[in-house]
Motif scaffolding. Structure first.
Motif, PDB file in Angstrom:
ATOM      1  N   ALA A  77      -0.391  18.578  -8.300  1.00  7.71           N
ATOM      2  CA  ALA A  77      -1.577  18.624  -7.442  1.00  7.71           C
ATOM      3  C   ALA A  77      -2.080  17.206  -7.220  1.00  7.71           C
ATOM      4  O   ALA A  77      -2.156  16.406  -8.147  1.00  7.71           O
ATOM      5  CB  ALA A  77      -2.660  19.470  -8.106  1.00  7.71           C
ATOM      6  N   ALA A  78      -2.391  16.887  -5.983  1.00  5.90           N
ATOM      7  CA  ALA A  78      -2.881  15.549  -5.655  1.00  5.90           C
ATOM      8  C   ALA A  78      -3.834  15.650  -4.480  1.00  5.90           C
ATOM      9  O   ALA A  78      -3.468  16.145  -3.419  1.00  5.90           O
ATOM     10  CB  ALA A  78      -1.707  14.630  -5.309  1.00  5.90           C
ATOM     11  N   PHE A  80      -7.318  13.503  -2.484  1.00  2.00           N
ATOM     12  CA  PHE A  80      -8.022  12.229  -2.399  1.00  2.00           C
ATOM     13  C   PHE A  80      -9.260  12.193  -3.290  1.00  2.00           C
ATOM     14  O   PHE A  80      -9.513  11.202  -3.989  1.00  2.00           O
ATOM     15  CB  PHE A  80      -8.419  11.959  -0.948  1.00  2.00           C
ATOM     16  N   ASP A  81     -10.048  13.258  -3.267  1.00  2.17           N
ATOM     17  CA  ASP A  81     -11.299  13.257  -4.026  1.00  2.17           C
ATOM     18  C   ASP A  81     -11.065  13.063  -5.514  1.00  2.17           C
ATOM     19  O   ASP A  81     -11.870  12.418  -6.199  1.00  2.17           O
ATOM     20  CB  ASP A  81     -12.055  14.569  -3.789  1.00  2.17           C
ATOM     21  N   THR A  82      -9.972  13.612  -6.027  1.00  2.00           N
ATOM     22  CA  THR A  82      -9.667  13.453  -7.454  1.00  2.00           C
ATOM     23  C   THR A  82      -9.145  12.058  -7.755  1.00  2.00           C
ATOM     24  O   THR A  82      -9.586  11.392  -8.692  1.00  2.00           O
ATOM     25  CB  THR A  82      -8.638  14.506  -7.899  1.00  2.00           C
ATOM     26  N   ILE A  83      -8.189  11.605  -6.952  1.00  2.00           N
ATOM     27  CA  ILE A  83      -7.537  10.320  -7.210  1.00  2.00           C
ATOM     28  C   ILE A  83      -8.508   9.152  -7.022  1.00  2.00           C
ATOM     29  O   ILE A  83      -8.482   8.167  -7.773  1.00  2.00           O
ATOM     30  CB  ILE A  83      -6.302  10.159  -6.307  1.00  2.00           C
ATOM     31  N   CYS A  84      -9.357   9.246  -6.024  1.00  2.00           N
ATOM     32  CA  CYS A  84     -10.266   8.137  -5.711  1.00  2.00           C
ATOM     33  C   CYS A  84     -11.711   8.411  -6.132  1.00  2.00           C
ATOM     34  O   CYS A  84     -12.652   7.813  -5.599  1.00  2.00           O
ATOM     35  CB  CYS A  84     -10.203   7.819  -4.219  1.00  2.00           C
ATOM     36  N   ALA A  85     -11.884   9.306  -7.087  1.00  2.00           N
ATOM     37  CA  ALA A  85     -13.237   9.685  -7.529  1.00  2.00           C
ATOM     38  C   ALA A  85     -14.037   8.489  -8.034  1.00  2.00           C
ATOM     39  O   ALA A  85     -15.262   8.421  -7.857  1.00  2.00           O
ATOM     40  CB  ALA A  85     -13.138  10.751  -8.617  1.00  2.00           C
ATOM     41  N   VAL A  98      -2.592   7.115  -3.561  1.00  2.00           N
ATOM     42  CA  VAL A  98      -1.140   6.931  -3.621  1.00  2.00           C
ATOM     43  C   VAL A  98      -0.557   7.765  -4.757  1.00  2.00           C
ATOM     44  O   VAL A  98      -1.045   7.720  -5.887  1.00  2.00           O
ATOM     45  CB  VAL A  98      -0.781   5.447  -3.823  1.00  2.00           C
ATOM     46  N   VAL A  99       0.480   8.542  -4.437  1.00  2.27           N
ATOM     47  CA  VAL A  99       1.183   9.358  -5.420  1.00  2.27           C
ATOM     48  C   VAL A  99       2.621   8.867  -5.512  1.00  2.27           C
ATOM     49  O   VAL A  99       3.309   8.767  -4.483  1.00  2.27           O
ATOM     50  CB  VAL A  99       1.170  10.850  -5.026  1.00  2.27           C
ATOM     51  N   VAL A 100       3.075   8.552  -6.695  1.00  2.00           N
ATOM     52  CA  VAL A 100       4.445   8.079  -6.902  1.00  2.00           C
ATOM     53  C   VAL A 100       5.143   9.009  -7.882  1.00  2.00           C
ATOM     54  O   VAL A 100       4.810   9.049  -9.067  1.00  2.00           O
ATOM     55  CB  VAL A 100       4.475   6.635  -7.433  1.00  2.00           C
ATOM     56  N   ASP A 101       6.110   9.783  -7.370  1.00  2.00           N
ATOM     57  CA  ASP A 101       6.894  10.710  -8.183  1.00  2.00           C
ATOM     58  C   ASP A 101       8.275  10.095  -8.396  1.00  2.00           C
ATOM     59  O   ASP A 101       9.057   9.965  -7.451  1.00  2.00           O
ATOM     60  CB  ASP A 101       7.000  12.060  -7.469  1.00  2.00           C
ATOM     61  N   PHE A 102       8.563   9.725  -9.639  1.00  2.00           N
ATOM     62  CA  PHE A 102       9.815   9.026  -9.944  1.00  2.00           C
ATOM     63  C   PHE A 102      11.009   9.960 -10.055  1.00  2.00           C
ATOM     64  O   PHE A 102      12.126   9.513 -10.323  1.00  2.00           O
ATOM     65  CB  PHE A 102       9.652   8.224 -11.233  1.00  2.00           C
ATOM     66  N   GLY A 103      10.811  11.252  -9.842  1.00  2.00           N
ATOM     67  CA  GLY A 103      11.926  12.185  -9.794  1.00  2.00           C
ATOM     68  C   GLY A 103      12.343  12.719 -11.154  1.00  2.00           C
ATOM     69  O   GLY A 103      11.684  12.519 -12.168  1.00  2.00           O
ATOM     70  N   THR A 104      13.476  13.415 -11.155  1.00  3.02           N
ATOM     71  CA  THR A 104      13.986  14.077 -12.350  1.00  3.02           C
ATOM     72  C   THR A 104      15.110  13.262 -13.002  1.00  3.02           C
ATOM     73  O   THR A 104      15.729  12.411 -12.356  1.00  3.02           O
ATOM     74  CB  THR A 104      14.550  15.460 -11.989  1.00  3.02           C
TER      75      THR A 104
END
Length: 234
Positions: A77-78, A80-85, A98-104
């Motif tokens: 879950a991502a 804006f309100d949570t990430i930039c609170a 910004v969300v960075v998912d480095f994968g599996t």
């Protein structure tokens, strides 16, 4: 005659399927943007061209895929309100989540372990690009000579959009979409895999023009044979 037509159709379908199965897969960073409903959509521009607005959410996912149709989204879950609170608005700048998912582990290059997914709120100039926002919160970045984004926060250490011969055994989330997500959204404008480049250029997936032309020729020959046979009976 019916049997002949059926055989032609079956052969055409086999060729198309074979062409799709032979699509080359690549290990690379894909670029995503969240729409107003919170769904991830495959970016239509490269990160150094896209200019998000204050309040936008931009995502990156490292994985093995052939094109945007098979690419997997950032997970978790991502919003804006949570990430930039904890990052209040300020005149002359904008806030980009910004969300960075480095994968599996299954998508990781040999000998490397992907870090956990990270989120950050980038405060950048009002005219900044997504690449500027990423650089503000996820250094070091690595690009190749063609401006393809190769590494975020130093991951992976080596390689850059290289083809993968035979998809390695993948961990969870091996399909073209994540559990509970809707189908992938928009294609990149000038090529599927190139959303990590400066201009979004690259090659699309799917059957080649030559393959489709060959199928068309087979169908045409089958139709001609049917016409000739009917003409003789007439």
């Amino acid at each position: 005659m019916t049997a002949l037509v059926a055989a032609v159709i079956a052969l055409a379908a086999t060729l198309v399927t074979a062409g799709a199965a032979q699509a080359t897969e690549y290990r690379y960073w894909s670029f995503w943007q969240q729409d107003k409903g919170g769904a991830w959509v495959y970016a239509t521009q490269g990160p150094s061209v896209a200019r998000p607005d204050d309040g936008d959410v931009e995502g990156f996912r490292f994985a093995v895929s052939a094109d945007s149709r098979s690419a997997v989204r950032p997970r978790g879950a991502a919003d804006f309100d949570t990430i930039c609170a904890d990052t209040p608005a300020r005149g002359g700048s904008k806030r980009i989540a910004v969300v960075v998912d480095f994968g599996t582990p299954g998508d990781a290059p040999g000998g490397e372990t992907p870090p956990k997914t990270r989120t950050a709120c980038a405060r950048v100039g009002s005219d900044a690009t997504t690449a500027d926002a990423l650089a503000a919160v996820a250094k070091p970045l690595r690009y190749n000579s063609s401006a393809l984004l190769c590494a975020i926060s130093g991951y992976p250490k080596n390689g850059c959009g290289e083809p993968v011969s035979g998809k390695e055994s993948k961990g969870e989330d091996s399909g073209g979409k994540d559990s509970g997500d809707e189908d992938s959204g928009g294609e990149v404008s000038a090529g599927e895999r190139g959303s990590g480049t400066a201009d979004g250029s690259g090659d699309g997936g799917g059957p080649s023009v030559g393959l489709l032309a060959g199928v068309g020729a087979i169908v045409a020959l089958g139709a001609a044979a049917v016409w000739q046979a009917r003409r003789r009976r007439g």
